[in-house]
Design a protein around this motif. Structure first.
Motif, PDB file in Angstrom:
ATOM      1  N   GLY A   1       0.677  -0.983  -0.169  1.00 34.25           N
ATOM      2  CA  GLY A   1       0.174   0.113   0.029  1.00 34.25           C
ATOM      3  C   GLY A   1       1.075   1.112  -0.101  1.00 34.25           C
ATOM      4  O   GLY A   1      -0.144   2.061   0.088  1.00 34.25           O
TER       5      GLY A   1
ATOM      6  N   THR B   1      -2.311   3.584  -0.399  1.00 38.23           N
ATOM      7  CA  THR B   1      -3.652   3.740  -0.826  1.00 38.23           C
ATOM      8  C   THR B   1      -3.687   2.528   0.023  1.00 38.23           C
ATOM      9  O   THR B   1      -3.966   2.079   0.108  1.00 38.23           O
ATOM     10  CB  THR B   1      -3.361   2.706  -2.174  1.00 38.23           C
ATOM     11  OG1 THR B   1      -2.439   1.740  -2.055  1.00 38.23           O
ATOM     12  CG2 THR B   1      -1.902   3.118  -3.357  1.00 38.23           C
TER      13      THR B   1
ATOM     14  N   THR C   1      -8.726   1.472   1.049  1.00 36.32           N
ATOM     15  CA  THR C   1     -10.379   1.355  -0.210  1.00 36.32           C
ATOM     16  C   THR C   1     -10.539   0.954   1.138  1.00 36.32           C
ATOM     17  O   THR C   1     -10.092   0.463   2.349  1.00 36.32           O
ATOM     18  CB  THR C   1     -10.497   0.070  -0.423  1.00 36.32           C
ATOM     19  OG1 THR C   1      -9.790  -1.715   0.330  1.00 36.32           O
ATOM     20  CG2 THR C   1      -9.564   0.065  -1.984  1.00 36.32           C
ATOM     21  N   SER C   2     -12.768   1.283   1.666  1.00 37.56           N
ATOM     22  CA  SER C   2     -13.162   0.709   2.363  1.00 37.56           C
ATOM     23  C   SER C   2     -14.597   1.061   1.446  1.00 37.56           C
ATOM     24  O   SER C   2     -14.059   1.167  -0.114  1.00 37.56           O
ATOM     25  CB  SER C   2     -13.248   2.273   3.326  1.00 37.56           C
ATOM     26  OG  SER C   2     -13.534   3.711   2.473  1.00 37.56           O
TER      27      SER C   2
ATOM     28  N   HIS D   1     -14.904   3.215  -1.955  1.00 40.85           N
ATOM     29  CA  HIS D   1     -13.873   4.398  -2.059  1.00 40.85           C
ATOM     30  C   HIS D   1     -12.608   3.489  -2.428  1.00 40.85           C
ATOM     31  O   HIS D   1     -12.169   2.692  -1.860  1.00 40.85           O
ATOM     32  CB  HIS D   1     -13.885   4.744  -0.502  1.00 40.85           C
ATOM     33  CG  HIS D   1     -14.595   5.774  -0.665  1.00 40.85           C
ATOM     34  ND1 HIS D   1     -15.355   7.410  -0.300  1.00 40.85           N
ATOM     35  CD2 HIS D   1     -16.156   5.279   1.066  1.00 40.85           C
ATOM     36  CE1 HIS D   1     -16.645   8.055   0.386  1.00 40.85           C
ATOM     37  NE2 HIS D   1     -17.001   6.702   0.717  1.00 40.85           N
ATOM     38  N   TYR D   2     -12.065   4.414  -3.191  1.00 36.83           N
ATOM     39  CA  TYR D   2     -10.249   4.279  -2.906  1.00 36.83           C
ATOM     40  C   TYR D   2     -10.009   5.700  -3.332  1.00 36.83           C
ATOM     41  O   TYR D   2     -10.358   6.664  -3.673  1.00 36.83           O
ATOM     42  CB  TYR D   2     -10.220   3.596  -4.568  1.00 36.83           C
ATOM     43  CG  TYR D   2      -8.558   4.017  -4.979  1.00 36.83           C
ATOM     44  CD1 TYR D   2      -8.309   2.564  -4.789  1.00 36.83           C
ATOM     45  CD2 TYR D   2      -8.144   4.714  -5.903  1.00 36.83           C
ATOM     46  CE1 TYR D   2      -6.456   1.975  -5.257  1.00 36.83           C
ATOM     47  CE2 TYR D   2      -6.912   4.183  -6.003  1.00 36.83           C
ATOM     48  CZ  TYR D   2      -6.371   2.986  -5.480  1.00 36.83           C
ATOM     49  OH  TYR D   2      -4.498   2.627  -5.561  1.00 36.83           O
TER      50      TYR D   2
ATOM     51  N   ASP E   1     -10.059  11.130  -2.234  1.00 37.77           N
ATOM     52  CA  ASP E   1     -10.700  10.013  -2.360  1.00 37.77           C
ATOM     53  C   ASP E   1     -11.643   9.758  -3.810  1.00 37.77           C
ATOM     54  O   ASP E   1     -12.403  10.911  -3.796  1.00 37.77           O
ATOM     55  CB  ASP E   1     -11.577  10.558  -1.230  1.00 37.77           C
ATOM     56  CG  ASP E   1     -12.730   9.411  -1.031  1.00 37.77           C
ATOM     57  OD1 ASP E   1     -13.142   8.091  -1.612  1.00 37.77           O
ATOM     58  OD2 ASP E   1     -13.069   9.293   0.669  1.00 37.77           O
TER      59      ASP E   1
ATOM     60  N   SER F   1     -14.908   7.416  -5.083  1.00 34.73           N
ATOM     61  CA  SER F   1     -15.802   7.332  -4.853  1.00 34.73           C
ATOM     62  C   SER F   1     -17.327   7.206  -5.744  1.00 34.73           C
ATOM     63  O   SER F   1     -17.337   8.141  -7.392  1.00 34.73           O
ATOM     64  CB  SER F   1     -16.799   7.666  -3.463  1.00 34.73           C
ATOM     65  OG  SER F   1     -16.331   9.272  -3.523  1.00 34.73           O
TER      66      SER F   1
ATOM     67  N   ASP G   1     -17.513   1.562 -13.042  1.00 35.80           N
ATOM     68  CA  ASP G   1     -15.875   1.906 -12.843  1.00 35.80           C
ATOM     69  C   ASP G   1     -14.963   2.747 -12.983  1.00 35.80           C
ATOM     70  O   ASP G   1     -13.740   3.339 -12.848  1.00 35.80           O
ATOM     71  CB  ASP G   1     -14.838   0.693 -13.507  1.00 35.80           C
ATOM     72  CG  ASP G   1     -15.185  -0.818 -13.473  1.00 35.80           C
ATOM     73  OD1 ASP G   1     -14.803  -1.021 -11.635  1.00 35.80           O
ATOM     74  OD2 ASP G   1     -14.704  -1.638 -14.461  1.00 35.80           O
TER      75      ASP G   1
END
Length: 173
Positions: free
Chosen positions: A104, A115, A117-118, A121-122, A137, A139, A144
């Motif tokens: 990451g 880097t 993610t959640s 979100h990326y 962020d 989202s 894609d």
């Protein structure tokens, strides 16, 4: 967009040119249309070209506040970080990535990135100086592609942050 206590709402259109400039035409109510142009060809070397009235507005807005010396690096960090995102995206599309990532943590030219993610979100955290990060962020993904990009300093709340940009994308061609 929020810079210190000033919030500006605007509509925008963007284009990436063959000359490796990202151009954002901004329509600000009452003020009219302005341009932000970011040259990203040498972003991996921290060489970013800025042009346009909106670029001047961003820089002047950051200088107009008494806290400007403390936080003006956020505007510069946004410009450099966004230019590196654009260059990295171009290299990935050409299947020529020139960055290294481990656990990451990524190095891209002179830039250091984290880097993560959640759900939904990326995010990319750009180190603008030692121990200080600016989060990009991405989202609200549709096909894609992110429909929202929020740029804020990591660790600050909406109420306390001196700088924040939220871009909402309606159509993407």
């Amino acid at each position: 967009m929020k810079i210190f206590n000033q919030t500006t709402l605007f509509s925008f259109e963007t284009v990436n040119t063959p000359e490796k400039f990202w151009k954002m035409a901004v329509d600000i109510p009452i003020h009219g249309e302005e341009l932000l142009s970011i040259g990203w060809e040498n972003a991996d070397k921290s060489q970013v070209q800025l042009k346009g009235g909106f670029a001047r507005r961003l820089i002047n807005s950051s200088k107009a506040d008494v806290r400007s010396k403390k936080y003006s690096h956020l505007i510069k960090g946004f410009m450099k970080g966004w230019a590196q995102v654009l260059l990295a995206n171009d290299l990935i599309r050409k299947n020529k990535p020139s960055f290294e990532c481990t656990d990451g943590k990524c190095l891209f030219g002179s830039g250091k990135w984290l880097t993560g993610t959640s759900p939904g979100h990326y995010f990319l955290d750009y180190e603008i100086r030692e121990g200080e990060l600016l989060r990009f962020d991405f989202s609200n993904f549709k096909e894609d592609s992110p429909r929202r990009v929020s740029i804020t300093p990591v660790g600050q709340t909406l109420e306390t942050t001196p700088f924040q940009i939220d871009l909402f994308v309606n159509t993407c061609e």
